[in-house]
Design a protein around this motif. Structure first.
Motif, PDB file in Angstrom:
ATOM      1  N   LYS A  42       0.840  -1.193   0.000  1.00  0.00           N
ATOM      2  CA  LYS A  42       0.000   0.000   0.000  1.00  0.00           C
ATOM      3  C   LYS A  42       0.878   1.245   0.000  1.00  0.00           C
ATOM      4  N   GLN A  43       0.447   2.290  -0.698  1.00  0.00           N
ATOM      5  CA  GLN A  43       1.194   3.546  -0.687  1.00  0.00           C
ATOM      6  C   GLN A  43       1.283   4.079   0.747  1.00  0.00           C
ATOM      7  N   GLY A  44       2.485   4.383   1.189  1.00  0.00           N
ATOM      8  CA  GLY A  44       2.667   4.919   2.537  1.00  0.00           C
ATOM      9  C   GLY A  44       2.682   3.870   3.629  1.00  0.00           C
ATOM     10  N   ALA A  45       2.957   2.615   3.270  1.00  0.00           N
ATOM     11  CA  ALA A  45       2.991   1.539   4.270  1.00  0.00           C
ATOM     12  C   ALA A  45       4.220   1.681   5.170  1.00  0.00           C
ATOM     13  N   VAL A  46       4.135   1.021   6.322  1.00  0.00           N
ATOM     14  CA  VAL A  46       5.232   1.002   7.295  1.00  0.00           C
ATOM     15  C   VAL A  46       5.745  -0.428   7.408  1.00  0.00           C
ATOM     16  N   LEU A  47       7.055  -0.612   7.275  1.00  0.00           N
ATOM     17  CA  LEU A  47       7.685  -1.915   7.387  1.00  0.00           C
ATOM     18  C   LEU A  47       8.538  -1.946   8.650  1.00  0.00           C
ATOM     19  N   LEU A  48       8.362  -2.999   9.463  1.00  0.00           N
ATOM     20  CA  LEU A  48       9.119  -3.145  10.701  1.00  0.00           C
ATOM     21  C   LEU A  48       9.894  -4.449  10.676  1.00  0.00           C
ATOM     22  N   ASN A  49      11.183  -4.378  10.951  1.00  0.00           N
ATOM     23  CA  ASN A  49      12.017  -5.574  10.955  1.00  0.00           C
ATOM     24  C   ASN A  49      12.742  -5.703  12.287  1.00  0.00           C
ATOM     25  N   PHE A  50      12.196  -6.553  13.153  1.00  0.00           N
ATOM     26  CA  PHE A  50      12.851  -6.912  14.420  1.00  0.00           C
ATOM     27  C   PHE A  50      13.186  -8.404  14.393  1.00  0.00           C
ATOM     28  N   SER A  51      13.423  -8.909  13.184  1.00  0.00           N
ATOM     29  CA  SER A  51      13.689 -10.311  12.966  1.00  0.00           C
ATOM     30  C   SER A  51      15.181 -10.539  12.777  1.00  0.00           C
ATOM     31  N   ARG A  52      15.680 -10.370  11.542  1.00  0.00           N
ATOM     32  CA  ARG A  52      17.094 -10.466  11.207  1.00  0.00           C
ATOM     33  C   ARG A  52      17.364  -9.540  10.034  1.00  0.00           C
ATOM     34  N   GLU A  53      18.564  -8.991   9.975  1.00  0.00           N
ATOM     35  CA  GLU A  53      18.872  -7.987   8.962  1.00  0.00           C
ATOM     36  C   GLU A  53      18.649  -8.502   7.547  1.00  0.00           C
ATOM     37  N   GLY A  54      19.136  -9.692   7.231  1.00  0.00           N
ATOM     38  CA  GLY A  54      19.085 -10.196   5.868  1.00  0.00           C
ATOM     39  C   GLY A  54      17.712 -10.551   5.356  1.00  0.00           C
ATOM     40  N   VAL A  55      16.701 -10.520   6.210  1.00  0.00           N
ATOM     41  CA  VAL A  55      15.340 -10.842   5.769  1.00  0.00           C
ATOM     42  C   VAL A  55      14.804  -9.757   4.837  1.00  0.00           C
ATOM     43  N   VAL A  56      15.353  -8.556   4.948  1.00  0.00           N
ATOM     44  CA  VAL A  56      14.916  -7.420   4.137  1.00  0.00           C
ATOM     45  C   VAL A  56      16.075  -6.964   3.245  1.00  0.00           C
ATOM     46  N   ASP A  57      15.774  -6.662   1.996  1.00  0.00           N
ATOM     47  CA  ASP A  57      16.751  -6.092   1.068  1.00  0.00           C
ATOM     48  C   ASP A  57      16.828  -4.591   1.323  1.00  0.00           C
ATOM     49  N   ASN A  58      17.924  -4.145   1.924  1.00  0.00           N
ATOM     50  CA  ASN A  58      18.043  -2.734   2.303  1.00  0.00           C
ATOM     51  C   ASN A  58      17.966  -1.794   1.100  1.00  0.00           C
ATOM     52  N   GLU A  59      18.580  -2.163  -0.016  1.00  0.00           N
ATOM     53  CA  GLU A  59      18.527  -1.302  -1.205  1.00  0.00           C
ATOM     54  C   GLU A  59      17.099  -1.166  -1.709  1.00  0.00           C
ATOM     55  N   ALA A  60      16.336  -2.248  -1.637  1.00  0.00           N
ATOM     56  CA  ALA A  60      14.939  -2.184  -2.060  1.00  0.00           C
ATOM     57  C   ALA A  60      14.131  -1.275  -1.136  1.00  0.00           C
ATOM     58  N   VAL A  61      14.443  -1.317   0.159  1.00  0.00           N
ATOM     59  CA  VAL A  61      13.763  -0.445   1.111  1.00  0.00           C
ATOM     60  C   VAL A  61      14.037   1.020   0.791  1.00  0.00           C
ATOM     61  N   LEU A  62      15.297   1.348   0.519  1.00  0.00           N
ATOM     62  CA  LEU A  62      15.639   2.740   0.211  1.00  0.00           C
ATOM     63  C   LEU A  62      14.927   3.212  -1.057  1.00  0.00           C
ATOM     64  N   LYS A  63      14.828   2.314  -2.031  1.00  0.00           N
ATOM     65  CA  LYS A  63      14.095   2.655  -3.245  1.00  0.00           C
ATOM     66  C   LYS A  63      12.622   2.883  -2.936  1.00  0.00           C
ATOM     67  N   GLY A  64      12.048   2.023  -2.076  1.00  0.00           N
ATOM     68  CA  GLY A  64      10.651   2.178  -1.694  1.00  0.00           C
ATOM     69  C   GLY A  64      10.391   3.450  -0.915  1.00  0.00           C
ATOM     70  N   LEU A  65      11.328   3.846  -0.086  1.00  0.00           N
ATOM     71  CA  LEU A  65      11.197   5.112   0.648  1.00  0.00           C
ATOM     72  C   LEU A  65      11.301   6.298  -0.307  1.00  0.00           C
ATOM     73  N   GLY A  66      12.202   6.176  -1.291  1.00  0.00           N
ATOM     74  CA  GLY A  66      12.374   7.261  -2.254  1.00  0.00           C
ATOM     75  C   GLY A  66      11.150   7.495  -3.115  1.00  0.00           C
ATOM     76  N   SER A  67      10.431   6.400  -3.423  1.00  0.00           N
ATOM     77  CA  SER A  67       9.213   6.526  -4.231  1.00  0.00           C
ATOM     78  C   SER A  67       7.980   6.799  -3.381  1.00  0.00           C
ATOM     79  N   HIS A  68       8.165   6.824  -2.069  1.00  0.00           N
ATOM     80  CA  HIS A  68       7.078   7.029  -1.095  1.00  0.00           C
ATOM     81  C   HIS A  68       6.093   5.863  -1.061  1.00  0.00           C
TER      82      HIS A  68
END
Length: 393
Positions: free
Chosen positions: A223-249
């Protein structure tokens, strides 16, 4: 001659309330040792360590074991114990804090206030606060990926806050399913959950199947403007993809307990210094749980919460007990029984459990076991470790 104490090497600070459960007359807790019987650890990386032949167990005062070479220890017949659920409430509370930080824009609001100077402070506050207006949690959809002890607690908390909760966990255990609130709606896939949720929280272990579970492809489905929380493990999320998602809002905020050079200081990122289990209560709970499990294994052979061996417990019916770690291969019990019988040792009771490639056997016998019989058992192909646990020891 006094009995040699069991040497317990502590690699990280372990809560004293746990270490006190190791009686001083039987155990020696040390900070350095070349050949410990047991290693207790929290976060220290053990992959480069060399292990002495006498190592009997490793205890992780926490849940994740990525810092421990589990496969190598399994080949030696050494169980790796952890403390699942002991820090679950601490992580749950931090997840809730993360949701509130994101929903109410608290991180940028705090930064705004801290940069204000004293002159006309009240006027600046009133003029600036409208930029940080947030949303309330009731009525929004919370997606929980991973429904173990932590995920179930987070789901329950979300329901109590008035949120609609979706859950996804293809490997959910029967016990976890029973403890899950009935209001949690099942999502059939990660992508389905991401598309439907305003807030998404991750509670899965890091493995090949979960690495970059959240990535560039599925972030764009959120969803546009969603919030993602990661208290699991770092590698579960692609950090570069997150930054791209933040940049596009597409993403409004990424709240993580795993700061990295790529993330720190970037707009929309709330990075915490790995605080998930950092409460006094969680540290105490983890220490007590793992120490009790290790001690029960050392003294009676019982297995509970070993990540590489099955749970196994058998009431003692004899003073003479054998604990045997072995590969999960056919005919193993027959070979163990034959080795006992050839030495005229009668088996009183036996328990055998398996978990993947590993198996574990407890044997109570009616008479003392001579060294020669122990060597017979160790010589069996597929036997990884043999321990003799007479009750008077």
């Amino acid at each position: 001659m006094p009995r040699k104490k069991t040497e317990v090497l502590v690699l990280n600070p372990i809560a004293a309330v746990g270490l006190k459960r190791l009686p001083a007359e039987r155990y020696a807790v040390v900070k350095e040792s070349k050949s410990p019987d047991v290693i207790l650890v929290r976060s220290q990386d053990m992959h480069a360590m060399r292990f002495a032949a006498g190592l009997k167990a490793v205890g992780r005062a926490g849940a994740g074991v990525n810092n421990i070479p589990v496969a190598e220890l399994s080949r030696r017949g050494v169980p790796v114990f952890n403390a699942p659920g002991a820090n679950a409430n601490a992580v749950k509370e931090l997840v809730l804090a993360g949701m509130l930080i994101a929903a109410r824009n608290l991180a940028p609001a705090l930064e705004f206030v801290n940069k204000l100077e004293g002159k006309d402070l009240e006027k600046k506050v009133e003029e600036g606060k409208k930029a940080y207006a947030g949303v309330e949690l009731p009525g929004h959809t919370l997606g929980v990926i991973g429904l173990g002890k932590i995920g179930s607690l987070v789901a329950d908390a979300g329901i109590r806050l008035g949120m609609n909760v979706l859950g996804h966990d293809p490997e959910i255990t029967v016990d976890a399913a029973w403890s899950l609130p009935s209001q949690v709606r099942k999502s059939n896939s990660v992508d389905e959950l991401l598309r439907a949720s305003h807030f998404v929280t991750l509670h899965v272990p890091l493995a090949d199947r979960t690495r970059h579970l959240v990535n560039a492809r599925n972030i764009e489905q959120m969803k546009q403007g969603a919030v993602l929380l990661n208290f699991s493990r770092e590698g579960v999320v692609d950090n570069e993809a997150v930054l791209k998602g933040l940049g596009s809002h597409r993403l409004k905020c990424y709240v993580t307990d795993f700061p990295s050079a790529a993330l720190v200081g970037r707009p929309g990122v709330v990075a915490l210094p790995h605080l998930g289990a950092s409460t006094r209560e969680a540290e105490d709970n983890c220490a007590v749980m793992v120490v009790d499990q290790v001690r029960e294994y050392l003294e009676h052979g019982s297995m509970a919460n070993a990540v590489n061996f099955p749970d196994a417990a058998m009431v003692r019916e004899s003073p003479y007990r054998l604990a045997i770690a072995n590969a999960n291969v056919p005919n193993m019990l027959a070979r163990i029984s034959h080795a006992m019988g050839s030495r005229k040792i009668n088996i009183h009771n036996m328990l055998n459990k398996s978990k993947g490639e590993m198996a574990y056997t407890l044997v109570d016998v009616d008479s003392p076991v001579p060294d020669a019989a122990l060597e017979d058992l160790r010589a069996i192909k597929g036997v990884l470790a043999v321990r003799y646990l007479p009750v008077n020891e």
